[in-house]
Design an enzyme around this catalytic site. Structure first.
Site, PDB file in Angstrom:
ATOM      1  N   ASP B  28      45.615  40.178  38.887  1.00 35.12           N
ATOM      2  CA  ASP B  28      46.491  41.126  39.560  1.00 35.12           C
ATOM      3  C   ASP B  28      45.693  42.409  39.827  1.00 35.12           C
ATOM      4  O   ASP B  28      44.748  42.716  39.085  1.00 35.12           O
ATOM      5  CB  ASP B  28      47.698  41.418  38.663  1.00 35.12           C
ATOM      6  CG  ASP B  28      48.548  42.550  39.201  1.00 35.12           C
ATOM      7  OD1 ASP B  28      48.972  42.453  40.372  1.00 35.12           O
ATOM      8  OD2 ASP B  28      48.766  43.544  38.474  1.00 35.12           O
ATOM      9  N   TYR B  30      47.169  45.953  41.100  1.00 30.14           N
ATOM     10  CA  TYR B  30      47.757  47.257  40.809  1.00 30.14           C
ATOM     11  C   TYR B  30      48.370  47.292  39.408  1.00 30.14           C
ATOM     12  O   TYR B  30      49.311  46.563  39.109  1.00 30.14           O
ATOM     13  CB  TYR B  30      48.793  47.624  41.872  1.00 30.14           C
ATOM     14  CG  TYR B  30      48.137  47.783  43.225  1.00 30.14           C
ATOM     15  CD1 TYR B  30      47.317  48.875  43.481  1.00 30.14           C
ATOM     16  CD2 TYR B  30      48.259  46.805  44.208  1.00 30.14           C
ATOM     17  CE1 TYR B  30      46.661  49.004  44.697  1.00 30.14           C
ATOM     18  CE2 TYR B  30      47.611  46.926  45.425  1.00 30.14           C
ATOM     19  CZ  TYR B  30      46.811  48.037  45.661  1.00 30.14           C
ATOM     20  OH  TYR B  30      46.157  48.153  46.858  1.00 30.14           O
ATOM     21  N   ARG B  59      56.196  54.430  41.746  1.00 30.95           N
ATOM     22  CA  ARG B  59      55.785  53.087  41.343  1.00 30.95           C
ATOM     23  C   ARG B  59      57.007  52.161  41.174  1.00 30.95           C
ATOM     24  O   ARG B  59      57.001  51.010  41.633  1.00 30.95           O
ATOM     25  CB  ARG B  59      55.003  53.179  40.034  1.00 30.95           C
ATOM     26  CG  ARG B  59      54.708  51.850  39.337  1.00 30.95           C
ATOM     27  CD  ARG B  59      53.782  50.951  40.145  1.00 30.95           C
ATOM     28  NE  ARG B  59      53.340  49.782  39.379  1.00 30.95           N
ATOM     29  CZ  ARG B  59      52.734  48.729  39.906  1.00 30.95           C
ATOM     30  NH1 ARG B  59      52.489  48.687  41.212  1.00 30.95           N
ATOM     31  NH2 ARG B  59      52.361  47.718  39.176  1.00 30.95           N
ATOM     32  N   SER B 136      47.149  39.512  44.710  1.00 29.62           N
ATOM     33  CA  SER B 136      47.909  40.762  44.674  1.00 29.62           C
ATOM     34  C   SER B 136      48.969  40.860  45.768  1.00 29.62           C
ATOM     35  O   SER B 136      48.842  40.267  46.835  1.00 29.62           O
ATOM     36  CB  SER B 136      46.913  41.925  44.846  1.00 29.62           C
ATOM     37  OG  SER B 136      47.570  43.139  45.093  1.00 29.62           O
ATOM     38  N   ASN B 137      49.982  41.664  45.458  1.00 27.55           N
ATOM     39  CA  ASN B 137      50.968  42.084  46.454  1.00 27.55           C
ATOM     40  C   ASN B 137      50.337  42.945  47.551  1.00 27.55           C
ATOM     41  O   ASN B 137      50.931  43.130  48.619  1.00 27.55           O
ATOM     42  CB  ASN B 137      52.058  42.930  45.785  1.00 27.55           C
ATOM     43  CG  ASN B 137      53.203  42.113  45.199  1.00 27.55           C
ATOM     44  OD1 ASN B 137      53.368  40.931  45.516  1.00 27.55           O
ATOM     45  ND2 ASN B 137      54.004  42.750  44.346  1.00 27.55           N
TER      46      ASN B 137
END
Lengths: 244, 244
Positions: B28, B30, B59, B136-137
């Site tokens: 991942d 972030y 966030r 990751s997103n």
């Protein structure tokens, strides 16, 4: 009972629209009809100084878990997700949530207080000939218990739970349930919620949507589907619906 | 390069597993490689007294919007969702976020700091012959910029973004991308994240998952899919991977 063809904007020949374009209203339950923060005083009584923080984190985790479980395709009903949110919040805040306290707090969710404008608002809307329903993430027994306690069960034509499709809001599949259960076309349903993200989900799914903004300072979410109608109380709805 | 048949647990005849069962690691980005709270000091500089609150709410909203938009089937990329989260957080806190400030804060997301254990950890794992990737997103250009700034781009065999499937974590479809892009079987991939909900999503999708718990006090989520492996730092991974 008044029926139009589901999926069609053209009313059945025999039907008479009660109020112009809107024949039925579906209401979100938690936060809209039932005050989820009415558990705060019990939280405070059990954990002095931490009541508000616990109630706020509990609610946030409950909602987050509905989203995460839907995304993971690992549905559990709202009762389980609500309890999981409580267990997480207590652990994060280092509060000793024993089985007795957990049970009392969960039981409180079965008998949440309603906001003062809810019962008079529903009564006025019912008197206008509108069909009224709840459309909620809630587990069916939780919803029935809360509606009975609040004395509004008799005003509702349907209590619709996401439990039958095993996915939570704001999936468009949830908002489609309203038309199916109320036997009216999607275009003649109004959806009412005080959760702005829920309102935007309904707008995105094509419903006429009313955002109940009880606290004026509450900002709208940045999701791209703002509801066209913003009202402060359920008792503001009759006049707006009549104008449709 | 080492290839096993995607979807099969039986290695290709010519391949040599580098480390027993785990041939590749997907990380991942972030919160795991990049410290999203490295923007806090810039937030504080712009809005004295509100830096931590703004960074925290930013966030939380960013993540919530990934979930809500996925559920609504209304994908926007992570850059847009990150900006939307910032705009909401500033409005909720009544902070005057003009275009200049918004641009500077968004630019800071392109050059986030890495945690101190990240580069040495990746170097050690790379030296073991493992294939390494980001999963990751993040929007692809954000990920490439952050990896370049951090000096870890050369250590990565692939930078995999959800952008190609237009749905965010923890959809099981995201975790399937790792096997596809790394050309290894799902059973030989380890997934590494410091976001516990992300770890549970990966476990639910069938990946061997390592939760980086940098802050010992951080509680696990109540989602039913706890990761089997919990480590404090990326530099703890080589010994664990060797033991497989």
């Amino acid at each position: 009972m008044q029926i139009t063809n589901p999926g069609s904007l053209i009313p059945d020949p025999g039907s008479q629209p009660a109020t112009g374009a809107i024949n039925a209203l579906a209401f979100d339950a938690y936060g809209t009809l039932f005050d989820v923060f009415s558990v705060t005083s019990l939280c405070e009584q059990m954990f002095p100084g931490n009541g508000t923080t616990l109630a706020t984190m509990w609610r946030a985790k409950q909602l987050q878990y509905t989203l995460l479980r839907s995304m993971m395709d690992r549905y559990k009903d709202f009762w389980q997700v609500t309890q999981d949110g409580l267990v997480y919040a207590a652990r994060a805040l280092k509060l000793d949530l024993d089985v007795g306290k957990r049970t009392r707090l969960m039981d409180a969710y079965m008998t949440l207080a309603t906001f003062p404008d809810v019962k008079p608002g529903l009564q006025q809307l019912k008197a206008m000939g509108l069909r009224l329903a709840v459309l909620s993430n809630g587990e069916p027994r939780m919803l029935e218990s809360a509606a009975r306690t609040a004395g509004i069960a008799d005003l509702l034509d349907a209590v619709i739970s996401v439990d039958e499709i095993q996915v939570f809001k704001p999936s468009p599949r949830v908002y489609e349930l309203a038309a199916t259960h109320l036997h009216v076309s999607r275009g003649s349903i109004g959806f009412v919620t005080s959760n702005n993200w829920d309102a935007q989900g309904a707008v995105s799914a094509g419903l006429t949507t009313f955002w109940i903004q009880r606290a004026a300072a509450e900002p709208a979410e940045e999701l791209g589907y703002p509801p066209a109608h913003v009202v402060r109380l359920l008792t503001d709805l009759p006049n707006i619906i009549r104008s449709f």
